[in-house]
Motif scaffolding. Structure first.
Motif, PDB file in Angstrom:
ATOM      1  N   LEU A 200       0.814  -1.218   0.000  1.00 20.88           N
ATOM      2  CA  LEU A 200       0.000   0.000   0.000  1.00 20.88           C
ATOM      3  C   LEU A 200       0.845   1.265   0.000  1.00 20.88           C
ATOM      4  N   THR A 201       1.924   1.273   0.758  1.00 21.36           N
ATOM      5  CA  THR A 201       2.728   2.498   0.853  1.00 21.36           C
ATOM      6  C   THR A 201       3.618   2.709  -0.367  1.00 21.36           C
ATOM      7  N   THR A 202       4.168   1.623  -0.915  1.00 21.01           N
ATOM      8  CA  THR A 202       5.037   1.802  -2.086  1.00 21.01           C
ATOM      9  C   THR A 202       4.240   2.155  -3.333  1.00 21.01           C
ATOM     10  N   THR A 203       2.970   1.765  -3.369  1.00 16.73           N
ATOM     11  CA  THR A 203       2.143   2.081  -4.548  1.00 16.73           C
ATOM     12  C   THR A 203       1.233   3.279  -4.308  1.00 16.73           C
ATOM     13  N   GLN A 204       1.475   4.046  -3.268  1.00 11.28           N
ATOM     14  CA  GLN A 204       0.615   5.195  -2.967  1.00 11.28           C
ATOM     15  C   GLN A 204       0.601   6.196  -4.123  1.00 11.28           C
ATOM     16  N   GLY A 205       1.742   6.409  -4.745  1.00  9.02           N
ATOM     17  CA  GLY A 205       1.804   7.329  -5.883  1.00  9.02           C
ATOM     18  C   GLY A 205       0.984   6.835  -7.054  1.00  9.02           C
ATOM     19  N   LEU A 206       1.018   5.518  -7.303  1.00 12.05           N
ATOM     20  CA  LEU A 206       0.211   4.943  -8.379  1.00 12.05           C
ATOM     21  C   LEU A 206      -1.274   5.086  -8.066  1.00 12.05           C
ATOM     22  N   GLN A 207      -1.651   4.873  -6.802  1.00 16.31           N
ATOM     23  CA  GLN A 207      -3.053   5.019  -6.406  1.00 16.31           C
ATOM     24  C   GLN A 207      -3.534   6.453  -6.617  1.00 16.31           C
ATOM     25  N   ILE A 208      -2.702   7.417  -6.269  1.00 18.43           N
ATOM     26  CA  ILE A 208      -3.072   8.820  -6.476  1.00 18.43           C
ATOM     27  C   ILE A 208      -3.260   9.109  -7.964  1.00 18.43           C
ATOM     28  N   PHE A 209      -2.388   8.553  -8.798  1.00 24.83           N
ATOM     29  CA  PHE A 209      -2.519   8.774 -10.242  1.00 24.83           C
ATOM     30  C   PHE A 209      -3.835   8.205 -10.763  1.00 24.83           C
ATOM     31  N   ILE A 210      -4.172   6.987 -10.349  1.00 24.92           N
ATOM     32  CA  ILE A 210      -5.403   6.359 -10.844  1.00 24.92           C
ATOM     33  C   ILE A 210      -6.633   7.130 -10.377  1.00 24.92           C
ATOM     34  N   LEU A 211      -6.666   7.509  -9.108  1.00 30.43           N
ATOM     35  CA  LEU A 211      -7.859   8.123  -8.536  1.00 30.43           C
ATOM     36  C   LEU A 211      -7.995   9.610  -8.858  1.00 30.43           C
ATOM     37  N   PHE A 212      -6.881  10.298  -9.031  1.00 25.87           N
ATOM     38  CA  PHE A 212      -6.949  11.749  -9.199  1.00 25.87           C
ATOM     39  C   PHE A 212      -6.527  12.222 -10.595  1.00 25.87           C
ATOM     40  N   THR A 213      -6.108  11.294 -11.433  1.00 26.08           N
ATOM     41  CA  THR A 213      -5.714  11.696 -12.789  1.00 26.08           C
ATOM     42  C   THR A 213      -6.366  10.816 -13.844  1.00 26.08           C
ATOM     43  N   ALA A 214      -6.104   9.510 -13.749  1.00 23.73           N
ATOM     44  CA  ALA A 214      -6.584   8.612 -14.801  1.00 23.73           C
ATOM     45  C   ALA A 214      -8.098   8.574 -14.894  1.00 23.73           C
ATOM     46  N   ARG A 215      -8.823   8.813 -13.805  1.00 27.55           N
ATOM     47  CA  ARG A 215     -10.286   8.742 -13.808  1.00 27.55           C
ATOM     48  C   ARG A 215     -10.967  10.044 -14.186  1.00 27.55           C
ATOM     49  N   THR A 216     -10.231  11.102 -14.401  1.00 28.60           N
ATOM     50  CA  THR A 216     -10.852  12.388 -14.738  1.00 28.60           C
ATOM     51  C   THR A 216     -11.302  12.399 -16.191  1.00 28.60           C
ATOM     52  N   ALA A 217     -12.355  13.177 -16.429  1.00 30.49           N
ATOM     53  CA  ALA A 217     -12.881  13.276 -17.796  1.00 30.49           C
ATOM     54  C   ALA A 217     -11.873  13.939 -18.722  1.00 30.49           C
ATOM     55  N   ILE A 218     -11.155  14.919 -18.217  1.00 34.17           N
ATOM     56  CA  ILE A 218     -10.185  15.636 -19.052  1.00 34.17           C
ATOM     57  C   ILE A 218      -9.072  14.694 -19.488  1.00 34.17           C
ATOM     58  N   PHE A 219      -8.573  13.873 -18.540  1.00 28.71           N
ATOM     59  CA  PHE A 219      -7.499  12.933 -18.874  1.00 28.71           C
ATOM     60  C   PHE A 219      -7.992  11.894 -19.883  1.00 28.71           C
TER      61      PHE A 219
END
Length: 704
Positions: free
Chosen positions: A630-649
């Motif tokens: 969970l801690t080593t992939t925290q950056g990946l989780q942030i990317f998926i939830l706050f970037t990859a899922r956005t309509a603009i992205f």
């Protein structure tokens, strides 16, 4: 048959060195080595001394060990009373000597004043003109017991210093044919040496208990060589080689030896025993004789998980009241013994300095490397995306999220590239030839810089990550609480000052309190470049900066973030009117919103605190793997939830993919592009009508 006879011989030898337990005069005494005192199991009332009422010494005068006469304590008497009676020459000197001995039996009851008074009493007894063998033995037993005490004061230090000088004189004079007195912590040997002797050798052999017993003290009055010690069977050995001038005088000489179990009476200011080690001290006294050749052999002290770094051959300087290397030098060293040479006689010791044997951390495992690598990519894309599209998301906390990602990205990069200590202490230390007094019994390499710098940066950016997480949570709370669509005035300025300043303050305080150039391990670990957490025995130390410089401030921030997450989840469930399409979709969006916030607030680090709680191996393994993933992939989780899922992205990725797919058909490019533009407008129009899941729906709430 041979083995049986051997066992019988050992058994009888063992019996011959002990007095068996016995009831004598109504008092019960335990099994005791010859020469030692036993104390009764009947005690004085706790309102008085609470100490044993009687003592008796195990003697072997007739060839069969048995306890000697009883010595009974007057329970109301104190050390101050005894000192007054000795000073006024009133009272039975023998009774006072044995009373002092019993009163110093329990080391935990000895205060600094008690030690001072008892040392002064023993000093007076050994210098008394009325001294007898029994009085001398009682006084030496008292001194042996004082060597167990740990209190210290200036007055006590002066008293025991005077006592060591008196012991030297006493060992030389052979009062009343007291040739050898051996107690658990002290051995005193007096001997007359013939004029034709080339030298004398005093040896104390190693015992299983570590205490001194008479059978392991040996004397050779006509030798000038150290015995080659194989297997470390000798604790201490000293040889005095007589000069030809001394042998030509045709007179016998008195020589005295005093062997101390530890250096409790030789408190040094120049040498610190930081790891709790102690040193044997041996005194040789030949009066005012010059030109002596004195060689010594000391068994190296065994300190767990350490290697001998250096040692110094020293003698006690009564003028300096400290150890000195004057007149002494190293001869050689081995695993069996450290050899020294001195050109005079006094109190000698070997001061040893040890270096910890470090078990360096293994290389990062594949889970950590893979997780950190994906996090680095995800955080880089998130930072880029947030910066490029910041104008289209006026209500979203771009500065906060970017700051979280920047701190976490730098921390992850440093962790992967720099946490391993490049300057590992893998080679065994080389002992110096020069006889130099070490400052401490624990040697620490001076800081070389890079590892400490990495530890400082790791602490700063990880604290910075949690600080920005907390500011992120605070921003969400203010916007929900005050129903604001934008951040409060001056909020950005305050967050910048706190987000980058607070970690700097904590790091500066940690360095100022715990870091020293000559002892960097007060701040960081040697095994890898991170904050110091464990003591030399491998136990967690609450005094080290890992606890108060990281775990405590992060714990407060995680507790605050957890409360904010609960508040957000409850508020979302109660007041969000936009999540009403279907119950399934509504619950899914609510869960994703709360989960997204939990990720950016770093709540997975709570598992790290659970790992500090003792538990079974299975649960520990599960928590450890979960925490790592969970801690080593925290950056990946942030990317998926706050970037990859956005309509603009999604829109930009769709456009990019279509551009790539159309690039291979140049004949239809113009016509296909016109059609694609129309389709794109429809998609954009459609997505603008839906709910943007790039962030949890606080922006939708606050704008309503």
């Amino acid at each position: 048959m041979y083995i049986s006879c051997l066992h019988v011989e050992i058994y009888f030898n063992s019996i011959g060195n002990f007095c068996n337990s016995i009831i004598k005069g109504g008092f019960s005494f335990p099994r005791t080595p010859v020469g030692w005192f036993a104390y009764s199991n009947v005690f004085c009332d706790k309102k008085t001394t609470g100490l044993p009422k009687a003592s008796a010494r195990c003697l072997n005068d007739t060839g069969s060990p048995m306890f000697g006469p009883l010595h009974i304590l007057q329970c109301e008497i104190t050390l101050s009373d005894i000192q007054g009676n000795i000073s006024s020459s009133s009272g039975d000197l023998l009774q006072l000597a044995f009373s002092t001995q019993i009163l110093t039996y329990q080391k935990h009851q000895l205060s600094a004043d008690n030690i001072t008074t008892a040392a002064q009493i023993a000093n007076t007894l050994l210098q008394s003109a009325k001294i007898t063998e029994d009085i001398a033995v009682a006084a030496i037993t008292t001194i042996s017991q004082l060597l167990n005490a740990s209190e210290e004061s200036t007055q006590e230090r002066d008293a025991v210093q005077s006592l060591t000088e008196t012991l030297e004189i006493f060992s030389l004079d052979q009062h009343n044919n007291v040739s050898l007195v051996v107690q658990p912590n002290l051995a005193v040997q007096s001997v007359q040496v013939p004029s034709d002797s080339v030298g004398i050798q005093f040896t104390a052999l190693t015992g299983s208990s570590g205490n001194f017993v008479a059978k392991r003290i040996h004397l050779n009055i006509n030798t000038s060589e150290l015995i080659a010690d194989k297997g470390g069977s000798t604790d201490v050995q000293i040889v005095i080689k007589f000069p030809p001038v001394l042998r030509s005088k045709n007179t016998n000489y008195s020589i005295g030896f005093v062997l101390y179990q530890n250096d409790q009476f030789f408190r040094s200011k120049a040498f610190r025993a930081s790891s709790g080690t102690s040193r044997r001290v041996i005194s040789a006294n030949l009066g005012q004789v010059s030109g002596l050749h004195v060689e010594m052999l000391f068994k190296p002290t065994a300190v767990p998980n350490t290697s001998l770094h250096d040692f110094a051959c020293v003698s006690w300087n009564y003028t300096l009241k400290d150890w000195s290397t004057f007149g002494c030098s190293k001869v050689n060293h081995s695993e069996d013994g450290l050899r020294c040479f001195c050109n005079h006689t006094t109190n000698f010791a070997v001061l040893m300095s040890f270096r910890r044997d470090f078990k360096y951390a293994e290389a990062l495992n594949w889970i950590t490397i893979l997780g950190c690598s994906m996090s680095i990519i995800g955080l880089s894309l998130t930072i880029t995306f947030q910066m490029v599209t910041r104008k289209s998301r006026k209500t979203n906390p771009t500065v906060l999220l970017v700051s979280v990602c920047v701190c976490l990205l730098i921390f992850t990069l440093l962790f992967m590239l720099g946490v391993d200590n490049l300057h590992k202490q893998l080679d065994k230390p080389e002992i110096l030839e020069d006889n130099v007094l070490p400052p401490s019994d624990t040697h620490t390499e001076q800081d070389r810089g890079p590892c400490t710098a990495v530890a400082v940066l790791l602490q700063y950016f990880l604290l910075g990550t949690f600080t920005w997480n907390t500011l992120f949570a605070t921003h969400i709370f203010l916007m929900i609480r005050n129903s604001l669509a934008t951040s409060p005035s001056h909020f950005t300025a305050y967050t910048m000052a706190i987000g980058w300043g607070l970690p700097a303050v904590v790091v500066a305080l940690t360095l100022g309190i715990s870091y020293r150039v000559d002892d960097p391990l007060g701040y960081r670990q040697e095994e890898f470049c991170w904050l110091a957490a464990l003591d030399p025995k491998g136990n967690f130390d609450f005094k080290l900066p890992m606890f108060w410089g990281f775990l405590i401030p992060v714990a407060f921030m995680l507790m605050f973030n957890t409360v904010m997450l609960v508040y957000f989840a409850v508020t979302t469930c109660k007041t969000n009117p936009h999540l009403t399409s279907t119950r399934h979709t509504s619950m899914k969006k609510k869960f994703l919103s709360s989960f997204s916030l939990a990720v950016v607030l770093g709540l997975s680090w709570i598992l790290g605190y659970l790992l500090l709680i003792p538990q079974n191996q299975t649960m520990y393994t599960i928590l450890n793997i979960s925490f790592c993933v969970l801690t080593t992939t925290q950056g990946l989780q942030i990317f998926i939830l706050f970037t990859a899922r956005t309509a603009i992205f999604k829109k930009k990725m769709s456009s990019a993919l279509k551009s790539v797919s159309s690039a291979g058909i140049p004949l239809h490019t113009r016509k296909f592009s016109l059609w694609r533009g129309e389709h794109s407008d429809k998609v954009e129009s459609y997505t603008q009508q839906g709910t943007d899941l790039s962030f949890p729906p606080w922006s939708t709430q606050t704008s309503s």
